[in-house]
Design a protein around this motif. Structure first.
Motif, PDB file in Angstrom:
ATOM      1  N   GLU A  17      -7.203  12.332   8.508  1.00 31.25           N
ATOM      2  CA  GLU A  17      -8.067  11.469   9.327  1.00 31.25           C
ATOM      3  C   GLU A  17      -9.196  10.855   8.513  1.00 31.25           C
ATOM      4  O   GLU A  17      -9.451   9.659   8.563  1.00 31.25           O
ATOM      5  CB  GLU A  17      -8.644  12.291  10.483  1.00 31.25           C
ATOM      6  CG  GLU A  17      -9.468  11.473  11.477  1.00 31.25           C
ATOM      7  CD  GLU A  17      -9.955  12.311  12.629  1.00 31.25           C
ATOM      8  OE1 GLU A  17     -10.945  13.055  12.435  1.00 31.25           O
ATOM      9  OE2 GLU A  17      -9.363  12.252  13.721  1.00 31.25           O
ATOM     10  N   ARG A  18      -9.880  11.669   7.714  1.00 30.10           N
ATOM     11  CA  ARG A  18     -11.012  11.190   6.924  1.00 30.10           C
ATOM     12  C   ARG A  18     -11.371  12.245   5.890  1.00 30.10           C
ATOM     13  O   ARG A  18     -10.874  13.370   5.926  1.00 30.10           O
ATOM     14  CB  ARG A  18     -12.234  10.910   7.817  1.00 30.10           C
ATOM     15  CG  ARG A  18     -12.803  12.149   8.464  1.00 30.10           C
ATOM     16  CD  ARG A  18     -13.940  11.824   9.408  1.00 30.10           C
ATOM     17  NE  ARG A  18     -14.561  13.026   9.929  1.00 30.10           N
ATOM     18  CZ  ARG A  18     -14.101  13.772  10.897  1.00 30.10           C
ATOM     19  NH1 ARG A  18     -12.961  13.419  11.487  1.00 30.10           N
ATOM     20  NH2 ARG A  18     -14.731  14.857  11.297  1.00 30.10           N
ATOM     21  N   TRP A  32      -9.894  16.850   2.889  1.00 23.63           N
ATOM     22  CA  TRP A  32      -9.380  15.956   3.918  1.00 23.63           C
ATOM     23  C   TRP A  32      -9.389  16.683   5.255  1.00 23.63           C
ATOM     24  O   TRP A  32      -9.093  17.879   5.314  1.00 23.63           O
ATOM     25  CB  TRP A  32      -7.938  15.535   3.609  1.00 23.63           C
ATOM     26  CG  TRP A  32      -7.772  14.554   2.490  1.00 23.63           C
ATOM     27  CD1 TRP A  32      -7.202  14.778   1.276  1.00 23.63           C
ATOM     28  CD2 TRP A  32      -8.171  13.181   2.485  1.00 23.63           C
ATOM     29  NE1 TRP A  32      -7.219  13.637   0.509  1.00 23.63           N
ATOM     30  CE2 TRP A  32      -7.807  12.637   1.234  1.00 23.63           C
ATOM     31  CE3 TRP A  32      -8.793  12.358   3.418  1.00 23.63           C
ATOM     32  CZ2 TRP A  32      -8.056  11.323   0.890  1.00 23.63           C
ATOM     33  CZ3 TRP A  32      -9.044  11.040   3.081  1.00 23.63           C
ATOM     34  CH2 TRP A  32      -8.680  10.526   1.837  1.00 23.63           C
TER      35      TRP A  32
END
Length: 388
Positions: free
Chosen positions: A340-341, A347
């Motif tokens: 996701e980010r 991560w």
């Protein structure tokens, strides 16, 4: 002939023996190479933990205070008393306007006040005398009443004259145009000798306070709704103090953190966005009004977040992310994951991995799906430093 037959017989016996010996040696060699020791790989054991849910949103900087400086009287500018672009203090004189006509008006008003006060004093003496004479009926009641009315009229004239003096004093003070706020002063739109008028449309200059400074941010309303659905059980994000990190136009991170000070109460129909406003300290005035920035703000906390070291995630030519996982029987399995980010050197993985998985972070070049490995638990921070 007998010797030749013996020689052929010996060859017939020796050759099969040599072939058999070679075959046995080859089989022993193959068996020795078929079972090498498992490759050692470094793994981390995944676990869920609270992970901030952040959003990166576009924004524009806005001055904390803005004041357009305009004249409040009509006159000719005599002096400009500031350097363009300089820091000015509240109350500092920026311009002077020709004061001669306003000094004359103040003097005239003062003289009118003195005359009105003299008239009042005379009327007060006369009213007092008539009041005493009226008691002994030395004057008529009408004459006494006229004297009392004349006194009140004189007192009203004094009040009117005093107000005129105050007004003239105010206009005279307006010949010194002061900065209404402290801040950076812009360029001057008028020079000495220019005629300016009261309530004119064009400002003489503008003063902006830049420390602190606002950042106006826009957030799509659909993102706000998704956030509320995802964390419906959590505290209302409107009631939380939200820290904001700023990324500047050149990609650098602004040195000072800000905080969210306002969240819009309505959605703009034309854009479908909600307006947010953050406030940042700006002591060095790095931020200037109108700059485009990216604001990273924490909107909630995912209590079941899964952080995976970045060095364990690889991507193929299509951009598909994957990780190598050591299963319970110590064999390696490749799994496609969804990231996701990034959070620091990890991560946030939302699909493909779960708590308890052993993910390979060290020795990826030696590992491949299928074979058995020797997993060794490693320190993520040390591994990250080694990779760097």
């Amino acid at each position: 002939m007998s010797n030749q037959r013996n020689t052929h017989g010996m060859r017939a016996v020796i050759l099969p023996l040599l072939v058999a010996t070679c075959l046995v040696a080859c089989e022993d060699s193959v068996e020795g190479q078929a079972a090498p020791p498992p490759q050692e790989v470094g793994v981390v054991h995944l676990k869920t933990q609270p992970v901030p849910v952040v959003a990166t949103l576009p924004g524009r900087t806005r001055a904390y205070k803005v004041s357009q400086v305009r004249p409040q009287i009509t006159g000719i500018i005599q002096e400009r008393l500031f350097e363009e672009g300089a820091q000015v203090d509240a109350g500092q004189v920026l311009y002077t306007i020709d004061a001669a006509p306003y000094e004359a008006a103040h003097a005239s008003a003062s003289a009118s006040l003195a005359r009105a006060e003299a008239t009042r004093d005379s009327a007060a003496v006369l009213a007092k005398r008539y009041a005493g004479l009226a008691k002994i009926e030395a004057v008529s009641q009408q004459e006494n009443d006229d004297a009392q009315v004349a006194l009140k009229e004189a007192e009203a004239a004094v009040a009117e004259a005093r107000a005129a003096v105050t007004s003239a004093r105010i206009n005279l003070d307006y010949t010194h145009i002061e900065a209404p706020i402290a801040g950076k002063v812009a360029t001057s739109e008028f020079t000495p000798g220019a005629l300016v008028t009261r309530d004119q449309a064009s400002p003489l200059t503008t003063v902006r306070q830049l420390d602190p400074i606002y950042v106006d941010i826009t957030q799509p309303s659909r993102d706000l709704l998704e956030l509320r659905r995802r964390f419906s059980a959590a505290a209302d994000p409107d009631q939380r103090t939200v820290d904001v990190v700023l990324h500047l136009e050149d990609g650098s991170v602004y040195d000072h953190a800000g905080r969210l000070s306002f969240r819009g109460v309505a959605v703009e129909e034309s854009t479908g966005t909600v307006k947010l406003r953050a406030i940042f300290p700006n002591p060095d005035q790095v931020l200037l009004p109108g700059m485009y920035v990216k604001a990273v703000l924490e909107q909630a906390v995912d209590d079941e977040g899964l952080l995976v070291p970045q060095q364990s995630i690889t991507r193929d030519a299509r951009g598909q992310a994957s990780a190598l996982v050591v299963k319970a029987d110590n064999t390696v399995e490749r799994r496609d994951v969804v990231t996701e980010r990034a959070v620091r050197n990890h991560w946030v993985v939302t699909s493909g991995l779960s708590a308890g998985d052993r993910v390979i972070v060290d020795g990826l070049q030696r590992a491949r799906p299928g074979p058995t490995v020797n997993p060794v638990r490693v320190d993520v921070e040390q591994t990250a430093m080694a990779v760097e």
